[in-house]
Scaffold this motif. Structure first.
Motif, mmCIF file in Angstrom:
data_model
loop_
_atom_site.group_PDB
_atom_site.id
_atom_site.type_symbol
_atom_site.label_atom_id
_atom_site.label_comp_id
_atom_site.label_asym_id
_atom_site.label_seq_id
_atom_site.Cartn_x
_atom_site.Cartn_y
_atom_site.Cartn_z
ATOM 1 N N GLU A 148 1.176 -1.326 -0.182
ATOM 2 C CA GLU A 148 0.156 0.395 -0.020
ATOM 3 C C GLU A 148 0.817 1.160 0.248
ATOM 4 N N ALA A 149 -0.009 2.607 -0.904
ATOM 5 C CA ALA A 149 1.257 3.302 -1.074
ATOM 6 C C ALA A 149 1.197 4.464 0.532
ATOM 7 N N GLU A 150 1.662 5.017 -0.221
ATOM 8 C CA GLU A 150 1.277 6.894 1.160
ATOM 9 C C GLU A 150 1.138 7.523 0.799
ATOM 10 N N VAL A 151 -0.384 8.821 0.796
ATOM 11 C CA VAL A 151 -0.446 10.232 -0.523
ATOM 12 C C VAL A 151 -0.840 10.552 0.106
ATOM 13 N N GLU A 152 -0.141 11.904 -0.817
ATOM 14 C CA GLU A 152 -0.704 13.250 0.053
ATOM 15 C C GLU A 152 -2.030 13.725 -1.250
ATOM 16 N N TYR A 153 -2.968 14.129 -0.532
ATOM 17 C CA TYR A 153 -3.869 14.064 -2.193
ATOM 18 C C TYR A 153 -3.998 15.411 -1.758
ATOM 19 N N ARG A 154 -3.994 16.132 -2.914
ATOM 20 C CA ARG A 154 -3.592 17.948 -3.352
ATOM 21 C C ARG A 154 -5.236 18.151 -4.211
ATOM 22 N N ASP A 155 -5.725 19.305 -4.138
ATOM 23 C CA ASP A 155 -6.254 20.032 -5.258
ATOM 24 C C ASP A 155 -5.602 20.089 -6.433
ATOM 25 N N GLY A 156 -6.060 18.688 -6.946
ATOM 26 C CA GLY A 156 -6.114 18.046 -8.503
ATOM 27 C C GLY A 156 -5.166 17.473 -9.307
ATOM 28 N N ASP A 157 -4.305 16.674 -8.260
ATOM 29 C CA ASP A 157 -3.446 15.509 -8.126
ATOM 30 C C ASP A 157 -2.969 15.596 -6.500
ATOM 31 N N PHE A 158 -2.155 14.334 -6.905
ATOM 32 C CA PHE A 158 -1.696 13.454 -5.501
ATOM 33 C C PHE A 158 0.359 13.290 -5.329
ATOM 34 N N ARG A 159 0.306 13.952 -4.753
ATOM 35 C CA ARG A 159 1.720 12.923 -4.452
ATOM 36 C C ARG A 159 2.400 12.066 -3.567
ATOM 37 N N ILE A 160 2.857 10.964 -3.689
ATOM 38 C CA ILE A 160 3.560 9.686 -3.081
ATOM 39 C C ILE A 160 4.280 10.253 -2.388
ATOM 40 N N GLN A 211 -8.260 14.044 3.316
ATOM 41 C CA GLN A 211 -6.958 12.599 2.779
ATOM 42 C C GLN A 211 -7.141 11.153 2.885
ATOM 43 N N GLU A 212 -9.024 11.274 1.645
ATOM 44 C CA GLU A 212 -8.937 10.120 1.429
ATOM 45 C C GLU A 212 -9.193 9.722 -0.223
ATOM 46 N N ALA A 213 -9.727 8.238 -0.486
ATOM 47 C CA ALA A 213 -9.750 8.759 -1.422
ATOM 48 C C ALA A 213 -10.549 7.255 -1.422
ATOM 49 N N TYR A 214 -11.150 7.674 -2.928
ATOM 50 C CA TYR A 214 -12.097 6.816 -3.494
ATOM 51 C C TYR A 214 -12.137 5.794 -4.501
ATOM 52 N N SER A 215 -13.211 4.974 -4.253
ATOM 53 C CA SER A 215 -12.935 3.661 -6.184
ATOM 54 C C SER A 215 -13.873 4.575 -6.441
ATOM 55 N N SER A 216 -15.012 4.983 -5.680
ATOM 56 C CA SER A 216 -16.093 5.683 -7.698
ATOM 57 C C SER A 216 -16.122 6.725 -6.947
ATOM 58 N N PRO A 217 -16.943 7.571 -8.545
ATOM 59 C CA PRO A 217 -17.937 8.618 -7.050
ATOM 60 C C PRO A 217 -19.014 8.722 -7.420
ATOM 61 N N GLU A 218 -18.928 7.821 -6.747
ATOM 62 C CA GLU A 218 -20.675 6.628 -6.134
ATOM 63 C C GLU A 218 -20.722 7.110 -4.921
ATOM 64 N N VAL A 219 -19.241 6.320 -4.379
ATOM 65 C CA VAL A 219 -18.466 5.707 -2.984
ATOM 66 C C VAL A 219 -18.765 7.527 -2.732
ATOM 67 N N LYS A 220 -18.135 7.981 -3.426
ATOM 68 C CA LYS A 220 -17.640 9.444 -2.859
ATOM 69 C C LYS A 220 -18.445 10.262 -1.809
ATOM 70 N N LEU A 221 -19.904 9.936 -2.868
ATOM 71 C CA LEU A 221 -21.307 10.633 -2.891
ATOM 72 C C LEU A 221 -21.866 9.788 -1.234
ATOM 73 N N VAL A 222 -21.676 8.713 -1.154
ATOM 74 C CA VAL A 222 -22.302 7.851 0.035
ATOM 75 C C VAL A 222 -21.523 9.227 1.057
ATOM 76 N N ARG A 223 -19.771 8.631 1.178
ATOM 77 C CA ARG A 223 -18.834 8.966 1.996
ATOM 78 C C ARG A 223 -19.508 10.687 2.373
ATOM 79 N N ILE A 224 -20.013 11.456 1.569
ATOM 80 C CA ILE A 224 -20.275 12.887 1.804
ATOM 81 C C ILE A 224 -21.507 12.558 2.271
#
Length: 75
Positions: free
Chosen positions: A13-25, A54-67
């Motif tokens: 598993e990678a450790e990722v920093e999520y940013r606006d429009g991209d991410f940094r590994i 700072q969370e990743a989601y597998s699909s846009p539907e899953v993101k909508l569930v989260r919010i």
């Protein structure tokens, strides 16, 4: 195998920093985990995340569930 051939690395598993429009590994790896489903998301398929949480989601539907905009699908 000769000494110049590389051993395939285990999928970690990678450790990722999520940013606006991209991410940094921060720590190399093959995937990240979906914050809702726990599903492994290969880095080359990572498209959805939340910068504030700072969370990743597998699909846009899953993101909508989260919010809280959509309800989880019934199984």
């Amino acid at each position: 195998m000769n000494r110049f051939e590389r051993q395939p690395q285990a999928a970690v598993e990678a450790e990722v920093e999520y940013r606006d429009g991209d991410f940094r590994i921060r720590r190399p790896g093959a995937y990240v985990r979906c914050a809702v489903t726990g599903e492994a998301i290969p880095l080359e398929e990572l498209r959805y995340w939340n910068v504030d949480l700072q969370e990743a989601y597998s699909s846009p539907e899953v993101k909508l569930v989260r919010i809280g905009v959509a309800f989880p699908p019934k199984s």
